[in-house]
Design an enzyme around this catalytic site. Structure first.
Site, short mmCIF file in Angstrom:
data_model
loop_
_atom_site.label_atom_id
_atom_site.label_comp_id
_atom_site.label_asym_id
_atom_site.label_seq_id
_atom_site.Cartn_x
_atom_site.Cartn_y
_atom_site.Cartn_z
N GLY A 71 104.73 110.92 -12.07
CA GLY A 71 105.21 112.30 -12.06
C GLY A 71 104.08 113.24 -11.74
N GLY A 72 104.33 114.50 -11.92
CA GLY A 72 103.34 115.50 -11.58
C GLY A 72 102.15 115.51 -12.52
CG MET A 73 101.38 116.70 -16.76
SD MET A 73 102.41 117.13 -18.16
CE MET A 73 101.16 117.17 -19.43
N GLY A 74 101.28 112.76 -14.66
CA GLY A 74 100.60 111.50 -14.85
C GLY A 74 101.45 110.34 -14.37
CB VAL A 120 105.02 106.20 -17.09
CG1 VAL A 120 105.41 105.40 -18.32
CG2 VAL A 120 105.17 107.69 -17.35
CG LEU A 122 107.19 101.50 -16.72
CD1 LEU A 122 107.14 101.97 -18.16
CD2 LEU A 122 108.38 100.60 -16.49
N GLY A 123 106.45 104.52 -13.24
CA GLY A 123 106.79 105.70 -12.45
C GLY A 123 105.63 106.68 -12.44
CE LYS A 168 103.67 112.05 -18.67
NZ LYS A 168 104.75 112.95 -19.13
CG ASP A 197 112.63 118.93 -17.66
OD1 ASP A 197 113.47 119.43 -16.88
OD2 ASP A 197 111.74 118.14 -17.29
#
Lengths: 501, 560
Positions: free
Chosen positions: B33-36, B38, B30-31, B52, B146
């Protein structure tokens, strides 16, 4: 997995000291009258009868060199610490500078570590100063240790100083950080005066940041006599040290066990790996290192020191040693989990019983009647000190700079009378202590008992004091009001005053 | 039981992606990011979920494991109707994962990008729904920190606020972030956060107001620009509320107050929008955390060099089209709108634009990153407009905040006879503590800024347009974690902000620093002066660092 330590090959034999004696420096004034025993106190740099105090500021700027570092001497007087004047020394100062190379350079961190002892045999106390990011022979961050001699005219105002760098026989190693930790000892028993220095980021073959520790002895004139280098090696293979152990992060030197007439080298390796994935850290105790080889080597892990093995215990992050009549070693383990609180921190205390030693107790927050509370992340034991009060009773000083009392990480320190009585808790939230608790001020970043054998006031560094950009130190005498010490005016720009004591 | 929904379109799985986690078959991404990353997961019964999975290199980092665990814990504390319910967590292949309810719907960011501003009725609905979500979050004792369009999903049951990656429990909110280091998304960070003041629920209210402006106008009330510019405007400029319905206009204005306690609470917002009572919102009576605000300095005329420029003024609405390269579809991966990421994969000359920005900043990430190969910003980039409050402590997102220009004189330590003898220390703090002289922690990096000194118009053969200022900098890789970690220092990423609102990148570095990238392995330390050309009449007020999320570059765990 245990770890042994042994002297590196040829280093075990008397080693020619590699030309580290400084030629007479350009700016050194003519020697003053020799320091005489008539007046000198036991921790007396200028021989005037009053104990003197040394404070490191590795962040200080000098000239246009940022972070070159400086060390301030507060001369004692009738009124106590600092009432006899002061001097701030850099690598450009007389008695420190050498003709061998350029003086202060940006980022050297001179004053990151400091120690005192009678290195030469006059009664004036001498000062040993680490500059672990000093470049040597064009190699970055090799590190250097400066021996600066006391004299009646003040520190460095007598004979030229001595600069020590890692040995030249297999070449100095870039980024070894020699002088990251320091300890010094007066001549004792069969041994001459000694300096121990850690180089915790030394690579050992393919093992990065394994670390080494140096022990160096000095002649009666205070010139280097011989030196040995120790590293940890895998006990099975005896090849290659343990990567990343940071052996030499802290050091202490003096008799603890084995032959009471010979120095032992005590070395912290706070990232020492265990058999599993953990990095509990370890304490290495090398007995009688001035002999041909250590008479015994002991490596202590969490179980030996009364510590939980959970997490990164950081055994040996700090060490404090107190010589006899009964010798003590305090071991900072600021990562120790206590009652389920990670990184609360603990301080195991070892006590010599002659040929051997024993764990006397493991001090944590809230013990000995302290009002501090065990909490996550306090890092009790990030700094440690030992001393004897004027009546000779042993006391332990502990810094917990990440304690949150009034505001986050304002820090605290405590003085624990080991013979009995209540611990004394100190920080700037305590009534009577000058200054204000500051966020991330890190009270207790460093701790020390001033005076000979730690008989003087307790000192706690606040290098990030929010009220003083320069940093400051709290001086807490046994009786009387604590006092705030800030750097005296000097050509340096103080920044981390009190980072080392 | 209802029929399981059809899986939405997802990006295919990539090599190394697990096939299954926690009993959910992973259908695709799905996408990221910086941490993981999804993933869309499907349970045996056909139920869909978002899974995630933390990045491999982060999984070995205790710090991130703790953060990830906290995210799950925080999300669990919030009523599930206004966020994505946590369904489970565990480890797959040594990497921690978290399973949450899959919420089918566009994010507010995606929706506005595709369809433009929301019509007034829908806008009111979103305003209520997001306020309700915040009320639930705040009553659970959390600050989200955030809130932004990419973290609001427009579901059939109303807006859901997701991503608790940097949420903090209120009881630790004032101290959870290392001082001097601000985490958030540029443009969505409240003034008190930028000033590094104690943070409460009111920070989310500020973000709510920005979000409603964005939804109603398809543009951010403070325009677009890099992180430093956005922060400058949030602190100094007036917002552009555009064409909001009158019923929301008053509320949004109050919610954008720079004084946190003048903002309404989430509950008040909700009731006000529902009840149409937009005038009677009382000043918040419950102050959850003591908020300190520095005294406002006397108004002064803008410095001649600090005139607003067209670039600095909030811009007209950009066309509501997706910005190529700046987004990766998915709930955790969008660039903050209002930023102007350059077209991807080209390295961009714009300051603080994303480095070929895919993946774009993660929600928990800090700011528009500046790649090492980005040329330093031109000197004296156009300053932001100067508002009523100026010349105060300057914080910038993700950044090292440093000093405060002002009255109480710092002891002037004369420098020894040297090239810098003509420089004089600038006064610090007006009696307020500053960050000068104490290390700020960014991952393994300890960053200490010394007392800045200003003086001559010439230095080592260079001539200044204004006058030169030297800012001492010490960067130390504390090696504390034991895991080998590298700090990369790039002086061109540092900006000096002056009291006239100007931003400056270093004109030169002096002594120990080198102008290019310096890699600092464990234990290494470097120090030197940064030389800045500062307009006459202006004082330096802070040194800022725009940084990427750690790990944004291979092998680099802190990028200074």
């Amino acid at each position: 997995m245990g770890v042994t330590a042994y002297a590196r090959t040829a280093a075990a034999t008397a080693l020619a000291i590699a030309a580290l004696t400084a030629p007479a420096a350009h700016a050194v004034p003519p020697p003053a009258a020799a320091c005489t025993a008539a007046h000198a106190g036991k921790a007396d740099i200028n021989g005037d009868g009053y104990d003197d105090t040394v404070i490191g500021d590795p962040g200080a700027g000098t000239g246009d060199r940022v972070g070159a570092g400086a060390v301030t001497v507060l001369y004692g007087g009738k009124g106590g610490i600092g009432t006899g004047g002061s001097a701030t020394l850099t690598q450009d100062s007389p008695g420190v500078a050498t003709a061998a190379g350029p003086g202060a350079a940006s980022g050297d961190g001179f004053g990151w570590s400091v120690a005192t002892a009678h290195i030469d045999d006059d009664p004036c106390l001498d000062v040993v100063i680490g500059a672990p990011w000093r470049d040597v022979d064009g190699k970055p961050d090799v590190g250097a240790v400066y021996v600066v001699y006391g004299s009646p005219r003040g520190l460095g105002r007598g004979k030229a100083g001595t600069v020590l760098t890692p040995d030249t026989w297999d070449g100095s190693q870039a980024r070894a950080l020699f002088g990251f930790s320091l300890a010094a000892a007066d001549a004792t028993g069969d041994d001459r005066s000694a300096i121990a220095a850690g180089a915790p980021y030394t690579d050992r073959g393919p093992k990065p940041n394994a670390g080494e520790a140096y022990a160096m002895w000095f002649t009666k004139n205070g010139t280097p006599q011989n030196r040995k280098v120790f590293a940890e090696d895998d006990p099975q293979t005896r090849e290659g040290a343990l990567a990343g152990g940071l052996f030499g992060w802290s050091v202490a030197i003096g008799p603890l066990y084995g032959d009471p007439r010979r120095d032992d080298l005590m070395v912290g390796a706070p990232r020492e790996p265990s058999a599993g994935p953990a990095h509990p850290g370890a304490l290495a105790l090398l007995a009688d290192v001035s002999g041909p080889s250590p008479s015994a080597v002991r490596t202590l892990g969490p179980a030996d020191l009364g510590l939980s093995a959970t997490g990164d215990v950081r055994i040996g992050y700090a060490l404090a040693y107190l010589p006899g009549p009964v010798d003590y070693l305090a071991v900072g383990a600021p990562g120790a989990e206590v009652s389920g609180h990670p990184d609360a921190g603990a301080v195991p205390l070892l006590r010599s019983n002659g040929a051997d030693f024993a764990l006397q107790e493991t001090v944590t927050e809230g013990t000995h009647g302290s009002t501090t509370v065990v909490e996550d992340g306090d890092q009790f034991g990030r700094s440690v000190a030992l001393g004897r009060d004027p009546k000779g009773r042993v006391r332990l000083g502990v810094g917990m700079p990440y304690e949150t009392s009034r505001v986050r990480h304002d820090g605290a320190a405590e003085v624990v009378p080991l013979a009995g009585g209540r611990a004394r808790d100190l920080n700037q939230a305590v009534t009577g202590v000058p200054g204000n608790p500051g966020e991330s001020a890190h009270f207790g970043w460093s701790v020390r008992f001033a005076g000979a054998a730690g008989s003087g006031p307790f000192l706690a560094g606040i290098p990030d004091d929010r009220d003083h950009v320069s940093g400051s130190v709290i001086e807490a005498p046994d009786t009387g009001a604590p006092r705030l010490v800030v750097p005296p005016p000097s050509p340096s720009q103080p920044l981390d005053f009190g980072a080392a004591l | 039981m209802s029929r399981p929904p059809e899986p939405p379109a997802v990006a295919p799985r990539e090599p190394g992606d697990p096939a299954e986690a926690g009993g959910y078959q992973l259908l695709g991404r799905l996408g990221t990011g910086g941490m993981g990353t999804v993933h869309l997961g499907r349970a045996a019964d056909g139920r869909l979920a978002a899974v995630k999975i933390i990045h491999g290199e982060l999984a070995r980092d205790d710090e991130f494991r703790v953060r990830f665990a906290a995210e799950a814990e925080n999300a669990r504390r919030v009523a599930s109707f206004c966020t994505a319910q946590v369904l489970g967590q565990g480890e797959v292949g040594g990497r921690p994962y978290m399973v949450t309810e899959f919420i089918d719907g566009d994010t507010l960011h995606q929706y506005v990008a595709r369809h433009g501003p929301l019509p007034p009725g829908t806008l009111q609905g979103v305003a209520v729904g997001v306020a309700a979500g915040l009320a639930a979050i705040h009553s659970a004792g959390l600050v989200h920190r955030d809130l932004k369009p990419a973290n609001v999903i427009l579901s059939v049951s109303g807006p859901r606020v997701i991503d608790f990656g940097i949420a903090r429990a209120l009881d630790v909110a004032s101290g959870a972030t290392p001082t001097g280091f601000i985490v958030g998304s540029p443009g969505w960070i409240a003034p008190e956060q930028l000033l590094n003041r104690p943070l409460g629920t009111f920070a989310d209210i500020f973000a709510w107001a920005c979000l409603i402006c964005y939804a109603g106008n398809a543009r951010h009330p403070y325009g677009r620009g890099d992180a430093v510019t956005m922060a400058a405007r949030i602190l100094h400029a007036d917002p552009d509320l555009g064409d909001l319905p009158p019923s929301l206009r008053t509320l949004v204005t109050r919610a954008l107050s720079r004084e946190p306690t003048e903002r309404p609470t989430a509950l008040e917002l909700m009731l006000a929008v529902v009840g149409g009572n937009t005038q009677g919102v009382e000043r918040a009576t419950v102050q959850l955390i003591t908020t300190e605000w520095p005294p406002t300095p006397a108004p002064s005329t803008p410095h001649p060099t600090a005139q607003p420029t067209s670039e600095a003024t909030p811009e007209p609405a950009p066309a509501p089209t997706p910005k190529p390269g700046s987004e990766v579809p998915g709930p955790t991966s969008e660039a903050a709108p209002g930023l102007a990421p350059a077209p991807a994969p080209e390295p961009t000359p714009a300051p603080a634009a994303a480095p070929g920005a895919a993946p774009a900043p993660a929600p928990e990430a800090v700011l528009g990153p500046t790649p090492a190969h980005t040329p330093p910003v031109a000197e004296s980039t156009p300053p932001p407009p100067v508002g009523r409050r100026r010349g105060w402590l300057w914080g910038v997102a993700g950044v090292v905040v440093v000093l405060v220009a002002g009255g109480a004189a710092y002891g002037l330590w004369p420098r020894s006879p040297a090239a810098t003898a003509a420089f004089r220390a600038v006064p610090l703090g007006r009696g307020h503590p500053t960050d000068v002289g104490r290390p700020l922690h960014l991952g393994p990096a300890d960053i200490t800024v010394g007392v800045p000194r200003c003086g001559p118009a010439a230095f080592r053969g260079r001539a200044a347009k204004g006058r030169f200022c030297l800012v001492p900098l010490i960067v130390y890789n504390n090696g504390d974690s034991g895991r080998p970690r590298t700090v990369r220092l790039t002086p061109g990423r540092l900006r000096l902000l002056d009291s006239g609102g100007g931003q400056h990148s270093p004109a030169a570095v002096v002594d120990g620093l080198t102008p290019g990238d310096t890699e600092l392995p464990d234990g290494a330390r470097t120090a030197g002066d940064l030389l800045f050309d500062v307009p006459r009449g202006a004082d330096p007020v802070s040194l800022s660092l725009v940084t990427t999320e750690p790990h944004a570059a291979p092998g680099v765990t802190a990028w200074v």
